[in-house]
Design a protein around this motif. Structure first.
Motif, PDB file in Angstrom:
ATOM      1  N   ASN A  19       0.812  -1.215   0.000  1.00  0.00           N
ATOM      2  CA  ASN A  19       0.000   0.000   0.000  1.00  0.00           C
ATOM      3  C   ASN A  19       0.850   1.272   0.000  1.00  0.00           C
ATOM      4  O   ASN A  19       0.372   2.360   0.356  1.00  0.00           O
ATOM      5  N   SER A  28     -12.935   7.415   6.083  1.00  0.00           N
ATOM      6  CA  SER A  28     -13.133   7.074   7.494  1.00  0.00           C
ATOM      7  C   SER A  28     -12.733   8.236   8.402  1.00  0.00           C
ATOM      8  O   SER A  28     -12.026   9.161   7.987  1.00  0.00           O
ATOM      9  N   ASP A  47      -3.795  -3.716  13.290  1.00  0.00           N
ATOM     10  CA  ASP A  47      -5.002  -4.138  12.574  1.00  0.00           C
ATOM     11  C   ASP A  47      -4.928  -3.602  11.142  1.00  0.00           C
ATOM     12  O   ASP A  47      -4.829  -2.384  10.928  1.00  0.00           O
ATOM     13  N   LYS A  64      -7.051  -3.232   8.769  1.00  0.00           N
ATOM     14  CA  LYS A  64      -8.115  -2.294   8.404  1.00  0.00           C
ATOM     15  C   LYS A  64      -7.793  -0.906   8.913  1.00  0.00           C
ATOM     16  O   LYS A  64      -7.925   0.093   8.179  1.00  0.00           O
ATOM     17  N   ASN A  65      -7.355  -0.802  10.170  1.00  0.00           N
ATOM     18  CA  ASN A  65      -7.006   0.502  10.743  1.00  0.00           C
ATOM     19  C   ASN A  65      -5.803   1.117  10.054  1.00  0.00           C
ATOM     20  O   ASN A  65      -5.742   2.328   9.837  1.00  0.00           O
ATOM     21  N   LYS A 120      -4.929   0.671   6.939  1.00  0.00           N
ATOM     22  CA  LYS A 120      -5.363   1.158   5.626  1.00  0.00           C
ATOM     23  C   LYS A 120      -6.111   2.487   5.751  1.00  0.00           C
ATOM     24  O   LYS A 120      -5.942   3.397   4.914  1.00  0.00           O
ATOM     25  N   GLN A 121      -6.914   2.639   6.787  1.00  0.00           N
ATOM     26  CA  GLN A 121      -7.634   3.898   6.982  1.00  0.00           C
ATOM     27  C   GLN A 121      -6.665   5.052   7.203  1.00  0.00           C
ATOM     28  O   GLN A 121      -6.864   6.153   6.674  1.00  0.00           O
ATOM     29  N   ASP A 164      -5.069   5.966   3.920  1.00  0.00           N
ATOM     30  CA  ASP A 164      -5.999   6.711   3.063  1.00  0.00           C
ATOM     31  C   ASP A 164      -5.963   8.216   3.330  1.00  0.00           C
ATOM     32  O   ASP A 164      -6.317   9.014   2.459  1.00  0.00           O
TER      33      ASP A 164
END
Length: 307
Positions: free
Chosen positions: A38, A251, A275, A277-278, A280-281, A284
């Motif tokens: 990422n 988010s 985590d 998901k966290n 990636k947020q 972003d």
């Protein structure tokens, strides 16, 4: 990756690896690989994290996946120590710095450290001793770049004036839940608590000398008192975060990240989450450009006033 070229310029998000000691080697590898995939290749450690186990766990991943060495930038810190009975103290003597670097390299299975930060201000620190250690480590190719963490601006100036090797980073706590660094600037010349000087105008000193500001615990309320996203004192801030998240189709974490990155080109954000998901947020948040009035609205939503 050419490590002889200053790699700071394009970095916005850093993956903090403090909590690695609780994870399996496979989980650590997955976090590193996820970040690389990422667009994040900067990783932050310290010899004190997990009493050395975080660096050791990282080193186990490097041993299994040596190809990662050419894909990542590794930053670690030294200076926080513990006695055998667990008493904490700070040590930035020449002897300790040299010993600490040797230990970190061994634990991490690396032949050099890209960035070495001096973790906390040792009141007994001699810039001459630190400068001697920096010079030898750089000459030996063991450390490529240097910085500090949690240092006041007079101490940074003291090091800058006494050493010929640049201090490129100061890692400080900054986020919507901890705004001392910018609050004292905004409240200059005001007879209120917000205008009390806590950092000695450190924010603009760092901008002036192009010292990168790395924001640690950016989503914590004050000193590790819980997440800003569910803290009872951050309800109004979360309302604004939710509103802006809807507007930008992202988010709350991404907005809170953008709040920091929009401050200045020399700002980086460290996410300590494990985590995916966290993580990636947070990543972003690199893409979001807040309007100036939106930034100030977020600032005020934390309970901070604008004079």
């Amino acid at each position: 990756m050419n490590k002889n070229v200053n790699p700071l310029k394009e970095q916005k998000i850093i993956q903090g690896l403090m909590r690695l000691d609780k994870l399996s080697v496979e989980e650590v590898y997955n976090i590193i690989k996820f970040n690389i995939d990422n667009g994040v290749n900067f990783f932050d450690l310290a010899d004190i994290y997990g009493d050395g186990d975080s660096e050791r766990k990282f080193g186990e991943v490097i041993k299994l996946h040596p190809e990662l060495k050419d894909q990542i930038i590794v930053q670690t810190k030294c200076g926080i120590c513990k006695t055998e009975k667990g008493y904490k103290y700070y040590d930035l003597s020449y002897e300790h710095i040299m010993e600490a670097v040797k230990g970190s390299l061994e634990r991490m299975n690396l032949d050099h450290i890209d960035y070495l930060l001096f973790h906390r201000p040792d009141i007994f620190m001699s810039a001459h001793e630190v400068g001697r250690a920096m010079s030898e480590l750089k000459h030996q190719g063991l450390v490529l770049h240097f910085g500090v963490s949690n240092f006041p601006h007079e101490m940074v100036k003291y090091m800058k004036d006494q050493t010929n090797i640049p201090i490129e980073i100061n890692q400080l706590q900054l986020g919507l839940g901890h705004l001392d660094l910018v609050r004292e600037v905004i409240n200059c010349n005001m007879n209120n608590d917000e205008g009390c000087e806590h950092t000695g105008e450190l924010f603009f000193y760092m901008k002036r000398y192009n010292i990168t500001l790395q924001c640690w615990s950016p989503f914590q309320y004050e000193f590790l008192e819980g997440s800003i996203f569910n803290h009872p004192k951050m309800k109004e801030c979360n309302k604004v975060l939710e509103e802006l998240a809807r507007k930008y189709r992202t988010s709350k974490c991404a907005i809170a990240t953008a709040f920091l990155l929009n401050l200045s080109k020399n700002v980086q954000v460290i996410t300590g989450s494990t985590d995916l998901k966290n993580i990636k947020q947070c990543i972003d948040g690199r893409k979001i450009k807040l309007k100036k009035w939106e930034w100030y609205r977020l600032y005020q939503s934390t309970g901070n006033m604008l004079p």
